[in-house]
Write an enzyme that holds these catalytic residues in place. Sequence first.
Site, mmCIF file in Angstrom:
data_model
loop_
_atom_site.group_PDB
_atom_site.id
_atom_site.type_symbol
_atom_site.label_atom_id
_atom_site.label_comp_id
_atom_site.label_asym_id
_atom_site.label_seq_id
_atom_site.Cartn_x
_atom_site.Cartn_y
_atom_site.Cartn_z
ATOM 1 N N LYS A 35 3.745 42.669 56.763
ATOM 2 C CA LYS A 35 3.797 41.557 55.799
ATOM 3 C C LYS A 35 2.638 41.540 54.804
ATOM 4 O O LYS A 35 2.803 41.071 53.692
ATOM 5 C CB LYS A 35 3.883 40.227 56.545
ATOM 6 C CG LYS A 35 2.661 39.867 57.355
ATOM 7 C CD LYS A 35 2.957 38.711 58.302
ATOM 8 C CE LYS A 35 1.729 38.320 59.089
ATOM 9 N NZ LYS A 35 2.042 37.531 60.266
ATOM 10 N N ARG A 128 0.929 27.045 67.654
ATOM 11 C CA ARG A 128 1.857 27.376 66.573
ATOM 12 C C ARG A 128 3.207 27.510 67.269
ATOM 13 O O ARG A 128 3.613 26.566 67.937
ATOM 14 C CB ARG A 128 1.402 28.622 65.802
ATOM 15 C CG ARG A 128 1.953 28.655 64.376
ATOM 16 C CD ARG A 128 1.510 29.839 63.564
ATOM 17 N NE ARG A 128 2.180 31.078 63.947
ATOM 18 C CZ ARG A 128 1.995 32.246 63.343
ATOM 19 N NH1 ARG A 128 1.141 32.334 62.333
ATOM 20 N NH2 ARG A 128 2.637 33.326 63.737
HETATM 21 C C1 LIG Z 1 1.356 38.051 61.262
HETATM 22 C C2 LIG Z 1 1.756 38.152 62.662
HETATM 23 C C3 LIG Z 1 1.277 39.205 63.462
HETATM 24 C C4 LIG Z 1 0.278 40.226 62.967
HETATM 25 O O1 LIG Z 1 -0.999 39.666 62.801
HETATM 26 P P1 LIG Z 1 -2.297 40.536 62.459
HETATM 27 O O2 LIG Z 1 -3.413 39.627 62.715
HETATM 28 O O3 LIG Z 1 -2.180 40.949 61.045
HETATM 29 O O4 LIG Z 1 -2.284 41.708 63.391
HETATM 30 C C5 LIG Z 1 1.734 39.276 64.772
HETATM 31 N N1 LIG Z 1 2.591 38.356 65.260
HETATM 32 C C6 LIG Z 1 3.068 37.333 64.531
HETATM 33 C C7 LIG Z 1 4.012 36.376 65.148
HETATM 34 C C8 LIG Z 1 2.659 37.198 63.202
HETATM 35 O O5 LIG Z 1 3.126 36.172 62.475
#
Ligand SMILES: *Cc1c(COP(=O)(O)O)cnc(C)c1O
Length: 354
Positions: A35, A128
Amino acid sequence: MYPRIVVDSVKLSQNASCIFNRCKKAGIKVFSVTKSFCAHPDVTEIILKSGIEGVADSRIQNLKKLKDFNVEKCLLRLPMMSEIEEVVKYSDISLNSEKATLKALNEEAKKQNKIHQVILMVDLGDLREGILPKDVDEYVDFIESLDAVLLQGLGVNLTCYGAVIPTAENLGELCDLANQIESKLNRPLKWISGGNSSSYYLLDKGLMPSKINQLRIGESIVLGRETAYGEKIEGTHEDVFTFEAQIVELKIKGSLPKGEIGMDAFGQVPSYEDRGEIKRAILAVGQQDVDAKSLRPIDEKIDILGSSSDHMILDVTQSDHDYQVGDVVQFKVEYGSLLSLFTSEYIEKVIKNL
Ligand SMILES: *Cc1c(COP(=O)(O)O)cnc(C)c1O
């Protein structure tokens, strides 16, 4: 063309290999989270060459961009009721915590003649997404009653809203819950998904519970950093991405605006520091593309004074370099700037050393 974000493919590939190999040694499969660079297909391809077999993104539009990649695709954000059809179509797995959504996924999967895989999310304190641990049994029974949705795993997300750090204890709780489900179902769960880049540090400390077999890693791959304590990861690069913008005006002017001060372009009443006459450079990039506060000039003697929608203003007075109109100023990016620079259609994306 400028402004542009330049991706060093060699450094990115080394980062991905480093994380992939380290996790592999611990029996952990990596889902590369795409993302932060909007799942740009060329960037994703570089990462996948390291051997990483899965991609994960919070937006279904991004996974759609990767539909021709022969890898497992996981939707990270809980599906919206309005996107169920696309979720079943473009993702193999999704993270879930709501019965109404699971039911809708089941109906749609039947329609598309598919089995949609699900990782049930548990909230272990970050507040969350996720069901509460006491409700695990109820949700497992519910998912088992659906014939086109398959419960493939249990997952947790930490250090996002509540900034709770993953530990042997809270991830241990996830593993205990997984054991409980496995004995109830009398089959192993495929994925015990132990979080994001903030869980990575547990590997080096030898504290990762052995049952955790999947991590969803974004930032550690793109910025070479674990996110529990913000430490650099050995063997990775922090400067895979460089942002470049061009100077369109360079003049000596005062540092205090002249006249009555009202609101700036964003409705804020600004305050200014009197630095006397300074050399001010205007870059052709603005708040519409990136928040100036999350950029770091590589020339450390440059100060970012601020920005409006389409202009960023720098103080280059102290720099050893004699900047001219047309010169390009380079910046290191942080997670937030990376995200917005890739999102902006006005920013050229360039891949170096392919
Ligand atoms: C964005 C996200 C990740 C990845 O997070 P990083 O800190 O970039 O490794 C993993 N799991 C979920 C549910 C996310 O929203």
